[in-house]
Scaffold this motif. Structure first.
Motif, PDB file in Angstrom:
ATOM      1  N   PRO A   1       0.799  -1.229   0.000  1.00 36.16           N
ATOM      2  CA  PRO A   1       0.000   0.000   0.000  1.00 36.16           C
ATOM      3  C   PRO A   1       0.833   1.281   0.000  1.00 36.16           C
ATOM      4  O   PRO A   1       0.496   2.246  -0.696  1.00 36.16           O
ATOM      5  CB  PRO A   1      -0.832  -0.135   1.283  1.00 36.16           C
ATOM      6  CG  PRO A   1      -0.968  -1.606   1.480  1.00 36.16           C
ATOM      7  CD  PRO A   1       0.316  -2.203   0.996  1.00 36.16           C
ATOM      8  N   SER A   2       1.932   1.304   0.751  1.00 38.81           N
ATOM      9  CA  SER A   2       2.741   2.531   0.787  1.00 38.81           C
ATOM     10  C   SER A   2       3.230   2.893  -0.613  1.00 38.81           C
ATOM     11  O   SER A   2       3.281   4.072  -0.981  1.00 38.81           O
ATOM     12  CB  SER A   2       3.925   2.355   1.737  1.00 38.81           C
ATOM     13  OG  SER A   2       4.734   1.282   1.318  1.00 38.81           O
TER      14      SER A   2
ATOM     15  N   PRO B   1     -13.126  -2.705  -2.856  1.00 43.77           N
ATOM     16  CA  PRO B   1     -13.140  -1.313  -3.310  1.00 43.77           C
ATOM     17  C   PRO B   1     -11.888  -0.532  -2.904  1.00 43.77           C
ATOM     18  O   PRO B   1     -11.407   0.311  -3.678  1.00 43.77           O
ATOM     19  CB  PRO B   1     -14.394  -0.729  -2.634  1.00 43.77           C
ATOM     20  CG  PRO B   1     -14.860  -1.749  -1.662  1.00 43.77           C
ATOM     21  CD  PRO B   1     -14.292  -3.058  -2.051  1.00 43.77           C
ATOM     22  N   ALA B   2     -11.351  -0.829  -1.726  1.00 43.31           N
ATOM     23  CA  ALA B   2     -10.150  -0.103  -1.285  1.00 43.31           C
ATOM     24  C   ALA B   2      -8.998  -0.350  -2.255  1.00 43.31           C
ATOM     25  O   ALA B   2      -8.250   0.571  -2.614  1.00 43.31           O
ATOM     26  CB  ALA B   2      -9.758  -0.546   0.124  1.00 43.31           C
ATOM     27  N   VAL B   3      -8.871  -1.600  -2.687  1.00 40.79           N
ATOM     28  CA  VAL B   3      -7.778  -1.928  -3.600  1.00 40.79           C
ATOM     29  C   VAL B   3      -8.032  -1.313  -4.978  1.00 40.79           C
ATOM     30  O   VAL B   3      -7.109  -0.807  -5.634  1.00 40.79           O
ATOM     31  CB  VAL B   3      -7.594  -3.458  -3.684  1.00 40.79           C
ATOM     32  CG1 VAL B   3      -6.579  -3.840  -4.756  1.00 40.79           C
ATOM     33  CG2 VAL B   3      -7.157  -4.002  -2.327  1.00 40.79           C
ATOM     34  N   LEU B   4      -9.290  -1.323  -5.410  1.00 39.60           N
ATOM     35  CA  LEU B   4      -9.596  -0.721  -6.719  1.00 39.60           C
ATOM     36  C   LEU B   4      -9.257   0.777  -6.702  1.00 39.60           C
ATOM     37  O   LEU B   4      -8.765   1.330  -7.689  1.00 39.60           O
ATOM     38  CB  LEU B   4     -11.063  -0.933  -7.081  1.00 39.60           C
ATOM     39  CG  LEU B   4     -11.433  -2.400  -7.350  1.00 39.60           C
ATOM     40  CD1 LEU B   4     -12.918  -2.539  -7.658  1.00 39.60           C
ATOM     41  CD2 LEU B   4     -10.609  -2.977  -8.512  1.00 39.60           C
ATOM     42  N   ARG B   5      -9.498   1.422  -5.560  1.00 37.30           N
ATOM     43  CA  ARG B   5      -9.132   2.840  -5.473  1.00 37.30           C
ATOM     44  C   ARG B   5      -7.621   3.018  -5.555  1.00 37.30           C
ATOM     45  O   ARG B   5      -7.128   3.954  -6.190  1.00 37.30           O
ATOM     46  CB  ARG B   5      -9.636   3.442  -4.165  1.00 37.30           C
ATOM     47  CG  ARG B   5     -11.145   3.623  -4.152  1.00 37.30           C
ATOM     48  CD  ARG B   5     -11.574   4.391  -2.934  1.00 37.30           C
ATOM     49  NE  ARG B   5     -13.019   4.320  -2.769  1.00 37.30           N
ATOM     50  CZ  ARG B   5     -13.695   5.019  -1.873  1.00 37.30           C
ATOM     51  NH1 ARG B   5     -13.045   5.842  -1.062  1.00 37.30           N
ATOM     52  NH2 ARG B   5     -15.000   4.908  -1.779  1.00 37.30           N
ATOM     53  N   LEU B   6      -6.903   2.112  -4.903  1.00 38.01           N
ATOM     54  CA  LEU B   6      -5.438   2.179  -4.986  1.00 38.01           C
ATOM     55  C   LEU B   6      -4.981   1.968  -6.432  1.00 38.01           C
ATOM     56  O   LEU B   6      -4.087   2.646  -6.917  1.00 38.01           O
ATOM     57  CB  LEU B   6      -4.795   1.125  -4.074  1.00 38.01           C
ATOM     58  CG  LEU B   6      -4.809   1.414  -2.572  1.00 38.01           C
ATOM     59  CD1 LEU B   6      -4.207   0.240  -1.799  1.00 38.01           C
ATOM     60  CD2 LEU B   6      -4.036   2.694  -2.255  1.00 38.01           C
TER      61      LEU B   6
ATOM     62  N   GLU C   1     -16.042   3.641 -13.403  1.00 38.20           N
ATOM     63  CA  GLU C   1     -16.353   4.804 -12.567  1.00 38.20           C
ATOM     64  C   GLU C   1     -17.484   4.470 -11.589  1.00 38.20           C
ATOM     65  O   GLU C   1     -17.409   4.768 -10.410  1.00 38.20           O
ATOM     66  CB  GLU C   1     -16.754   5.960 -13.478  1.00 38.20           C
ATOM     67  CG  GLU C   1     -16.603   7.324 -12.849  1.00 38.20           C
ATOM     68  CD  GLU C   1     -16.938   8.408 -13.872  1.00 38.20           C
ATOM     69  OE1 GLU C   1     -17.795   9.238 -13.577  1.00 38.20           O
ATOM     70  OE2 GLU C   1     -16.356   8.370 -14.990  1.00 38.20           O
ATOM     71  N   LYS C   2     -18.500   3.812 -12.138  1.00 43.12           N
ATOM     72  CA  LYS C   2     -19.637   3.445 -11.301  1.00 43.12           C
ATOM     73  C   LYS C   2     -19.213   2.438 -10.232  1.00 43.12           C
ATOM     74  O   LYS C   2     -19.587   2.556  -9.063  1.00 43.12           O
ATOM     75  CB  LYS C   2     -20.747   2.875 -12.187  1.00 43.12           C
ATOM     76  CG  LYS C   2     -22.057   2.789 -11.472  1.00 43.12           C
ATOM     77  CD  LYS C   2     -23.240   2.801 -12.412  1.00 43.12           C
ATOM     78  CE  LYS C   2     -24.503   2.572 -11.599  1.00 43.12           C
ATOM     79  NZ  LYS C   2     -25.569   1.977 -12.364  1.00 43.12           N
ATOM     80  N   ALA C   3     -18.429   1.453 -10.640  1.00 40.28           N
ATOM     81  CA  ALA C   3     -18.000   0.416  -9.690  1.00 40.28           C
ATOM     82  C   ALA C   3     -17.213   1.032  -8.544  1.00 40.28           C
ATOM     83  O   ALA C   3     -17.331   0.625  -7.389  1.00 40.28           O
ATOM     84  CB  ALA C   3     -17.168  -0.638 -10.409  1.00 40.28           C
ATOM     85  N   LEU C   4     -16.412   2.012  -8.868  1.00 41.59           N
ATOM     86  CA  LEU C   4     -15.579   2.610  -7.832  1.00 41.59           C
ATOM     87  C   LEU C   4     -16.349   3.459  -6.825  1.00 41.59           C
ATOM     88  O   LEU C   4     -15.811   3.831  -5.798  1.00 41.59           O
ATOM     89  CB  LEU C   4     -14.425   3.416  -8.451  1.00 41.59           C
ATOM     90  CG  LEU C   4     -13.107   2.631  -8.376  1.00 41.59           C
ATOM     91  CD1 LEU C   4     -13.041   1.570  -9.430  1.00 41.59           C
ATOM     92  CD2 LEU C   4     -11.915   3.542  -8.407  1.00 41.59           C
ATOM     93  N   GLN C   5     -17.602   3.746  -7.164  1.00 41.51           N
ATOM     94  CA  GLN C   5     -18.407   4.481  -6.183  1.00 41.51           C
ATOM     95  C   GLN C   5     -19.077   3.535  -5.196  1.00 41.51           C
ATOM     96  O   GLN C   5     -19.653   3.975  -4.204  1.00 41.51           O
ATOM     97  CB  GLN C   5     -19.469   5.319  -6.906  1.00 41.51           C
ATOM     98  CG  GLN C   5     -18.885   6.552  -7.564  1.00 41.51           C
ATOM     99  CD  GLN C   5     -19.798   7.102  -8.642  1.00 41.51           C
ATOM    100  OE1 GLN C   5     -20.941   6.698  -8.763  1.00 41.51           O
ATOM    101  NE2 GLN C   5     -19.261   8.027  -9.432  1.00 41.51           N
TER     102      GLN C   5
END
Lengths: 588, 80
Positions: A443-444, A489-494, A560-564
């Motif tokens: 993550p870092s 979702p956290a990983v997709l945001r990363l 975009e939708k998935a990430l919301q």
């Protein structure tokens, strides 16, 4: 066999060595397990042990001659040659004399000493990472087993006649088995022993049949005539399935066959969306002998060359020359397509005998990969030299694993520069412009991706570790494995952060973890703008099929939708829904 | 294993002791396993040594065999 019946629906798990689904009757190769006990003998028993050896040599010689005759009629020259060589191994006077001498010296039983002497030869050939010499090790083992059986006076395997199509089950498969068996009738191989590079695994891949190896006790769990289901994709084996399980797999097999047939159409087509966006689709490579299969699957290059196998197979570290030979072969074979070679990623759950490591309470957060390499410049440089030297003959890129901070990038680059300097002063050619990439799996590093991107030529996201480190879940720990999500979702945001950061800094961004080959993730990854996906060979065509069905602009909206969304479940449901309604695709 | 095995089979026809050496390492030319481990090691040149009543004949015939047949895998370390 102690048991009279094997029971129903017994599930065993092993190492998936060759993909595909097979269902069939078991044919157990008999007498292929040897057990060698070490016994001390008195001086007056020496002559007896030597006599046992000599007698076994004679018996084995006759046996081999008989098999050779049969092999000749069955397979022609190939079979004849193998057993001709087996005779030479058997009659090798260096081995025989050494065995007799050691029986006298160590005062141990003949089979034990013979095993020891042959092991010495096996070891010196095994250290070589070359399919040819590995094959010779299989020959040595084959002869050894036959002779030891005869010393011990047990039943030996002369010839196994397959009268009908069958699943071959053995403790460990040998070359003589595969030569003598009628290949048309073999539908799968299952073995107790072995890994992805064992003889059974290599044979299965070249024959295009499923195989699961390393099952530990399959030989005692089934009998000839039992029905087994082999899932060469997951490594599962089901013995004597009930009719409902059997029907499920019959359907799965039909689907798999249909899919393979259907997918093969995509092999030579570009990995391009309907609106013309190209995605570089490459394959992960674990062993050199997978090259042909990845080319067959239509891979454009190797997105992740895992070099650990070179270090895991022997007590000795591989030499620069050994590594160079492997990298060169791969680079030449795939040219002009790229081969991304990841430097050693050992430690954590992978330990090597050639690199003893202190016990750690928390190895996944411990001394592994780049951390080891930076502290062992000699080890690191040897591999870097091999990679750089191979770069002149192909399209080679270099990937640094387990980067957690910029500091590691600076240090690694300084060492790479030193190696380049050494090569230049020694007049050894290499590609000075070789691309250097950082693996983003901590993550870092994902958060600092913009800063890392300034220092490298590309980023490659490793999702297995990224998910594990982001969610603090060890997916091999059954109690918490359910917390390891498929599309967290956290990983997709990363991932989005890494892709955007990379593109802002002008470097390309790829993904080489399991998520890259997950058809359920394809639309999102495409939409997030990943430039490259490196997937396991078996998933190549399926991912390509999806990419070719959609437009990049649609996938961007979907991503975009998935990430919301807030949970992995929501995202999975949404994607499944889109895939079935819009693209008529069902994903498992 | 063909070429190495051919070598051993031919070598066994001679009464002389046969050795192959590479990089200062010398092994028995009538032992297939010894030859395999030798050719598997790094090196550039193979040397054939025979010692006995038919030594000249042995060296010529064995060298000939190597030149004609050892163009496969087993001497790839030499040809590099």
């Amino acid at each position: 066999m102690k048991r009279s019946s094997a029971g129903h629906n017994i599930k065993l798990n092993g190492i998936a060595a060759s993909a595909g689904i097979a269902i069939g009757k078991v044919f157990k190769l008999s007498g292929d397990v040897i057990k060698v006990e070490e016994r001390s003998i008195s001086s007056d028993q020496i002559a007896h042990e030597v006599k046992k050896l000599i007698k076994a040599l004679e018996v084995t010689k006759r046996e081999l001659a008989e098999i050779q005759k049969q092999a000749k009629t069955k397979t022609g020259k190939e079979g004849e040659d193998i057993f001709d060589a087996h005779q030479s191994i058997l009659e090798d006077h260096v081995v025989i004399e050494e065995t007799i001498e050691q029986i006298k010296e160590q005062k141990k039983n003949a089979d034990f000493i013979y095993n020891q002497v042959m092991q010495g030869f096996q070891d010196s050939l095994q250290t070589l990472d070359d399919e040819y010499f590995r094959g010779r090790v299989a020959d040595i083992k084959d002869v050894k087993r036959r002779l030891i059986k005869n010393i011990q006076g047990g039943e030996t395997r002369l010839l196994n006649n397959l009268t009908q199509k069958a699943v071959i089950i053995a403790y460990d498969l040998t070359p003589s088995d595969t030569v003598l068996l009628d290949r048309q009738k073999i539908i799968a191989f299952l073995t107790d022993k072995g890994g992805k590079t064992s003889h059974a695994a290599i044979m299965a891949r070249s024959m295009g049949i499923p195989s699961v190896v390393g099952l530990e006790n399959i030989t005692n769990s089934v009998r000839t005539g039992d029905t087994v289901i082999i899932d060469g994709i997951s490594g599962a084996v089901i013995v004597n399935p009930t009719s409902s399980v059997l029907n499920k797999f019959l359907k799965l097999r039909a689907e798999y066959d249909e899919l393979t047939k259907d997918l093969s159409k995509f092999r030579n087509l570009p990995c391009r969306t309907l609106d013309g966006k190209d995605v570089e689709l490459s394959a992960n490579l674990d062993f050199l002998d997978e090259i042909n299969s990845i080319i067959n699957y239509g891979a454009r290059g190797v997105g992740l060359f895992r070099t650990e196998y070179l270090y895991l197979k022997s007590d000795k570290l591989p030499t620069e020359e050994q590594e160079f030979a492997e990298y060169l072969k791969t680079a030449e074979k795939l040219y002009p397509h790229p081969v991304i070679i990841r430097t050693l990623d050992i430690g954590g759950d992978k330990t090597a005998r050639c690199l003893p490591m202190p016990h750690e309470d928390n190895p996944m957060l411990g001394w592994r990969a780049i951390r080891i390499c930076l502290e062992n410049p000699k080890l690191f440089k040897s591999q870097l030299r091999a990679i750089l030297r191979a770069s002149i003959k192909g399209n080679v890129k270099l990937l640094l694993p387990m980067i957690s901070s910029l500091d590691e990038i600076y240090k690694a680059k300084a060492i790479i520069d030193q190696v380049k300097g050494d090569l230049t002063s020694q007049n050894i050619p290499f590609d000075d412009k070789i691309e250097i990439g950082a693996m983003i799996e901590i993550p870092s590093a994902a958060i600092m991706a913009d800063a890392i991107a300034e220092e490298v030529d590309f980023l490659s996201i490793g999702t297995n570790d990224l998910i594990q480190y982001t969610a603090a879940v060890d997916r091999t720990n059954l109690r918490v494995a359910h917390l390891y999500d498929r599309l967290p979702p956290a990983v997709l945001r990363l991932v989005k952060n890494v892709v955007d950061a990379g593109h802002r800094k002008g470097v390309w961004v790829g993904m080489c973890g399991e998520m890259a080959g997950d058809p359920l993730a394809t639309l999102i990854l495409l939409g997030l703008g990943l430039d490259e996906l490196s997937v396991s060979p078996a998933m190549l065509l399926e991912v390509k099929k999806i990419i070719r069905m959609v437009t990049f602009s649609d996938s961007r909206k979907i991503a975009e939708k998935a990430l919301q969304m807030k949970t992995s479940m929501q995202i999975e449901r949404y994607i499944r829904n889109v895939m079935t309604t819009r693209y008529k695709l069902k994903i498992n | 294993m063909q070429p190495a095995n051919e070598f051993v089979k031919l070598a066994k026809n001679f009464k002389s002791k046969i050795f192959i050496s590479k990089n200062g390492k010398k092994v028995d030319g009538k032992s297939l396993l010894s030859i395999l481990t030798l050719v598997a090691s790094k090196g550039v040149e193979l040397e054939i040594i025979a010692d006995g009543s038919d030594e000249n004949d042995a060296v010529i015939k064995l060298a000939n065999l190597i030149e004609n047949n050892f163009n496969k895998k087993e001497i790839k370390n030499e040809t590099k």
